[in-house]
Design an enzyme around this catalytic site. Sequence first.
Site, PDB file in Angstrom:
ATOM      1  N   GLY A  42       0.873  -1.101   0.176  1.00  0.00           N
ATOM      2  CA  GLY A  42      -0.120   0.019  -0.104  1.00  0.00           C
ATOM      3  C   GLY A  42       0.919   1.315  -0.030  1.00  0.00           C
ATOM      4  O   GLY A  42       1.635   1.246   0.620  1.00  0.00           O
ATOM      5  N   GLU A 143      -4.628   6.742  -3.232  1.00  0.00           N
ATOM      6  CA  GLU A 143      -5.284   5.474  -3.072  1.00  0.00           C
ATOM      7  C   GLU A 143      -6.367   5.418  -2.244  1.00  0.00           C
ATOM      8  O   GLU A 143      -6.929   4.396  -1.993  1.00  0.00           O
ATOM      9  CB  GLU A 143      -4.080   4.480  -2.996  1.00  0.00           C
ATOM     10  CG  GLU A 143      -3.178   3.888  -4.178  1.00  0.00           C
ATOM     11  CD  GLU A 143      -2.376   3.014  -3.788  1.00  0.00           C
ATOM     12  OE1 GLU A 143      -1.657   2.381  -4.697  1.00  0.00           O
ATOM     13  OE2 GLU A 143      -2.021   2.672  -2.680  1.00  0.00           O
ATOM     14  N   ALA A 238       8.666  -0.319  -5.541  1.00  0.00           N
ATOM     15  CA  ALA A 238       8.548   0.727  -4.137  1.00  0.00           C
ATOM     16  C   ALA A 238       9.456   1.903  -4.166  1.00  0.00           C
ATOM     17  O   ALA A 238       9.829   2.469  -3.212  1.00  0.00           O
ATOM     18  CB  ALA A 238       8.908  -0.107  -2.873  1.00  0.00           C
ATOM     19  N   ALA A 239      10.188   1.904  -5.497  1.00  0.00           N
ATOM     20  CA  ALA A 239      11.150   2.971  -5.630  1.00  0.00           C
ATOM     21  C   ALA A 239      10.569   4.406  -5.409  1.00  0.00           C
ATOM     22  O   ALA A 239      10.869   5.160  -4.518  1.00  0.00           O
ATOM     23  CB  ALA A 239      11.694   3.039  -7.147  1.00  0.00           C
ATOM     24  N   GLY A 240       9.341   4.565  -5.935  1.00  0.00           N
ATOM     25  CA  GLY A 240       8.639   5.788  -5.718  1.00  0.00           C
ATOM     26  C   GLY A 240       8.272   6.026  -4.197  1.00  0.00           C
ATOM     27  O   GLY A 240       8.278   7.179  -3.491  1.00  0.00           O
ATOM     28  N   ASP A 241       7.653   4.989  -3.383  1.00  0.00           N
ATOM     29  CA  ASP A 241       7.431   5.041  -2.144  1.00  0.00           C
ATOM     30  C   ASP A 241       8.699   5.346  -1.280  1.00  0.00           C
ATOM     31  O   ASP A 241       8.288   6.126  -0.220  1.00  0.00           O
ATOM     32  CB  ASP A 241       6.729   3.861  -1.585  1.00  0.00           C
ATOM     33  CG  ASP A 241       5.259   3.612  -2.162  1.00  0.00           C
ATOM     34  OD1 ASP A 241       4.703   4.669  -2.742  1.00  0.00           O
ATOM     35  OD2 ASP A 241       4.631   2.626  -2.442  1.00  0.00           O
TER      36      ASP A 241
END
Length: 303
Positions: A42, A143, A238-241
């Site tokens: 998430g 989201e 998950a790079a952006g997160d």
Amino acid sequence: MCGVGSVAVLGSINMDLVVRVPGLPRPGDTVLGDRLLTIHGGKGANQAVAAARLGAQVRIIGRVGADAFGPQLVAGLREDGVDTSGVAIDASEPSGVALIVVDGSGQNTVTVAPGANSTVGEDEVARLVAGLARDDVVVLQLEIPLPAVLAAIQSAREVGARVVLNAAPTAALTGRAVPEVDVLIVNEGEAGELGLAALRKSVGALAVTLGAAGSMVYEGERVTRIAPHPVDAIDATAAGDALVGAVAFALARGSTVLDAVRLGGAAGAAAVTKMGARPSLPRPDDLRRLFGIQLDQTSRVKT
């Protein structure tokens, strides 16, 4: 702002169901993949963990279902030091689930069934605002329902806290004005969909991530290119997160936007070197080992 603030995340909490494949399927294709991985995820939860692993004091506000995934997701956040007292159990909806397919180069497709995330609303915004201070950083994504995001932005601005919005997925903003926030983070495709010129006019600072090419930061008339950290990519999920969480961590410690995004770029690069969203989110030791970056947990972060 001179103090060290905390990070408050209002966002999605999902269970990721991940399959690695030789190549991403085209419409109508059936592709045989590796074994199924069940990984906590998430965007909201990942960004909260990303900030916490770097040393921020983090709380998350959101919803999970009254199913088998719900307690697992909450327990996983607690294990990473995230305050989950703001997470509610929704008896009428399942927990959110993301179906993720990753190819051999680390590129991926993601399909999300929001479940309990779709019922985030006024109660969650009230829990976010409770205890919020001027030195704090509020982190939001798309989201969860847009009315909750907009209400959270307004409430945070009234307190004087800074707001970081990761405008992903962009569909919620189609045909709407981009909310006024302190820092807006999007990838190159999202910037194209929303319109770069419109984004620059509506936010304090805009960070556009370019994947392996680094990122661009726009602050008023100033434009800065931030160089990438070359790595061998395994999974870019998950790079952006990781980047967003690191930006929030750095801003909460008084860093400039540029220094925060530089740290975010390093965190995002570190994340792509491991498989799975949550397992890939880096710790200070990862940044030191890979890039020689030292973090001071009590003062401004410079890279």
